[in-house]
Structure formats: C-alpha cells, structure tokens
Design an enzyme around this catalytic site. Sequence first.
Site, short mmCIF file in Angstrom:
data_model
loop_
_atom_site.label_atom_id
_atom_site.label_comp_id
_atom_site.label_asym_id
_atom_site.label_seq_id
_atom_site.Cartn_x
_atom_site.Cartn_y
_atom_site.Cartn_z
N LEU A 72 7.38 22.99 -33.11
CA LEU A 72 8.79 22.79 -33.46
C LEU A 72 9.29 21.40 -33.09
O LEU A 72 8.84 20.78 -32.13
CB LEU A 72 9.64 23.85 -32.75
N GLY A 81 13.99 19.06 -36.61
CA GLY A 81 14.22 19.59 -37.95
C GLY A 81 14.34 21.11 -37.91
O GLY A 81 15.29 21.70 -38.44
N HIS A 82 13.38 21.75 -37.24
CA HIS A 82 13.44 23.21 -37.10
C HIS A 82 14.70 23.61 -36.33
O HIS A 82 15.38 24.58 -36.68
CB HIS A 82 12.22 23.73 -36.33
P1 AMP Z 1 7.24 24.58 -41.18
O1 AMP Z 1 7.12 24.96 -39.76
O2 AMP Z 1 6.73 23.21 -41.49
O3 AMP Z 1 6.77 25.63 -42.15
O4 AMP Z 1 8.80 24.45 -41.45
C1 AMP Z 1 9.68 25.52 -41.20
C2 AMP Z 1 11.01 25.22 -41.82
O5 AMP Z 1 11.57 24.03 -41.25
C3 AMP Z 1 10.90 24.97 -43.34
O6 AMP Z 1 12.00 25.59 -43.99
C4 AMP Z 1 10.99 23.48 -43.42
O7 AMP Z 1 11.51 23.01 -44.65
C5 AMP Z 1 11.94 23.15 -42.28
N1 AMP Z 1 11.79 21.76 -41.87
C6 AMP Z 1 10.63 21.13 -41.53
N2 AMP Z 1 10.88 19.82 -41.27
C7 AMP Z 1 12.21 19.63 -41.45
C8 AMP Z 1 13.08 18.50 -41.34
N3 AMP Z 1 12.62 17.29 -41.01
N4 AMP Z 1 14.39 18.69 -41.60
C9 AMP Z 1 14.87 19.89 -41.97
N5 AMP Z 1 14.10 21.01 -42.07
C10 AMP Z 1 12.79 20.87 -41.83
#
Ligand code: AMP
Length: 258
Positions: A34, A37-38
């Site tokens: 995490l 962004g998360h």
């Molecule tokens: P992941 O763990 O990469 O599957 O991401 C989980 C959620 O966090 C997904 O909905 C991603 O689009 C979102 N996410 C990842 N990176 C960012 C970021 N930099 N800004 C906003 N949301 C993000």
Amino acid sequence: MTAVFESLSAWRDERRAQIRAGLTLGFVPTMGALHEGHLSLVRRSRAENDRTLVSIFVNPTQFDDPTDLTQYPRTLENDLAMLRDEGTEFVLVPDETQLYRDGFRYRVTEVELSKVMEGARRPGHFDGVLTVVLKLLQIASAERAYFGEKDWQQLSLVGGMAEAFFLPTAIVGCATVREPDGLALSSRNRRLPPSDRQKAPQFYRALSISPTSEVASRELREAGFAVDYVEDRDGRRLGAVRLGDVRLIDNVPIGERP
Ligand code: AMP
C-alpha cells in the site's frame, strides 16, 4: 480497532450483522504494497460510509507473466499498520483456495474494451481482474466500492460489469495520486533503480504536454522508454511503458497541464 479476517465466511457473518444494524460499507480492493494512492481511496470510503473494508489479495489469475507475479511486492505487516493508522475498521486477507474453489472454471469476459491497450499486451489480464472483482464485490456486500483512475481501463471495465450484471454496489472512481514530480504512485515504483526513478516522471509529462499520442510515443522512445502503447480514447490519453523490467501505466485527461 482494525479487525483482520482471513475467513470469507467469518467476514460474511460480520457483514450480515452490520446490515441488520443498518451500517453502510465502503469497499477498497487492493493487492497490497500500500501507498498514498490506496490510502486516498480508504479516506474517501471512510468519509462516505459508516464502515470501510479493505481487501488485500495478490490475484494470480490477472498476471499473464509468472515473473511479474513472483516479483510483486508483498508487505502485509506494513500494510496492516498503515490501515490501522487510517482507522480502517476491517481488512480481508483471503487466500486463493477460498476465493477460487472453482479452480477459475467460471470467469467474467468482456469482449471489446478488454481486448485493447492493456488487454492486447496482457492476454487474459482483464478476465482475471473482472472475475476477482466480481467475487470480492459479492463477498463484501458494500454500498460503494472505490477504484483508482490510475487504472482507467480497469475502472471503466469494472463500472461496465457492475451495470451489465445489475450489481448493487456503486463503483466510485478516485483521482490519481502522484509524486511531487508527477509520477503516479504505484506499488511497482519501488522496483525502479535510482536512474530510472529519475527518468520516470517524463512519462506523465509526455502524456500531458505532447500535442498527439504519436508525438508522446516518439518522445518517450527517444528518452529511453520502451513504449507498449500511447492511445487517445474518450477524451483521455492512456499509455504503458517499460523502464528495464518495470512496467508503468498512466493516463491523463487530454489537455491537462502538469
Ligand atoms: P492495486 O493494489 O494496484 O490493485 O490497486 C488497488 C486500487 O488502488 C486500484 O483501484 C488502483 O487503481 C488504485 N490505485 C493504485 N495506485 C493509485 C494512485 N496512484 N492513485 C489513485 N489510486 C490508485
């Protein structure tokens, strides 16, 4: 207090009790490792719902490249500490045997948008994404689920699936969180060696300021990026590039200035 659930049935009992008590739930599915962004999704969920559930599951069916799956960062203790600090009420950490009791015999396939851009370079990727998201949405039983615009194609496909199957959960898109130099936060950034980390913000800049996708593509190639694609679609410019063995994706509204 953050309660961590490994068992799907224990979580579902908990959620049934919440529903009886009239408590709304926001759901944030993640693959862990995490970052801010998360956490921006978690904060939005906490602001809009009585309770928030975050899931952490590195979903094997969405990895077309086995090395990418083994190299994917896993930082569970740190993730849980970050979620505790945010006041997240619930974390679901399911394992593959519970989620895929069917052995991935049943899957969700979208036949148009899932075949271009990310889908063209990563065969089967969106089948894996949509299938796990459908499973997780069913298990979470949330009023709202939060997804980042950073993965724009994924957000569009998940929104489309929710409409197509009349899912009761609202899909909420959240703005991309970036480093001060413009690089979109990603779990994969931590694998960039310092020289590539320095170069990486040029990706966002090229997407934002180039007059056309072709020019952006050419400039990135000249700067030493391997370009998988840069495409304009529905008012956004989307791209994927590689620096060494690290693959980055990003997108911006066309005309956005960095
Ligand atoms: P992941 O763990 O990469 O599957 O991401 C989980 C959620 O966090 C997904 O909905 C991603 O689009 C979102 N996410 C990842 N990176 C960012 C970021 N930099 N800004 C906003 N949301 C993000």
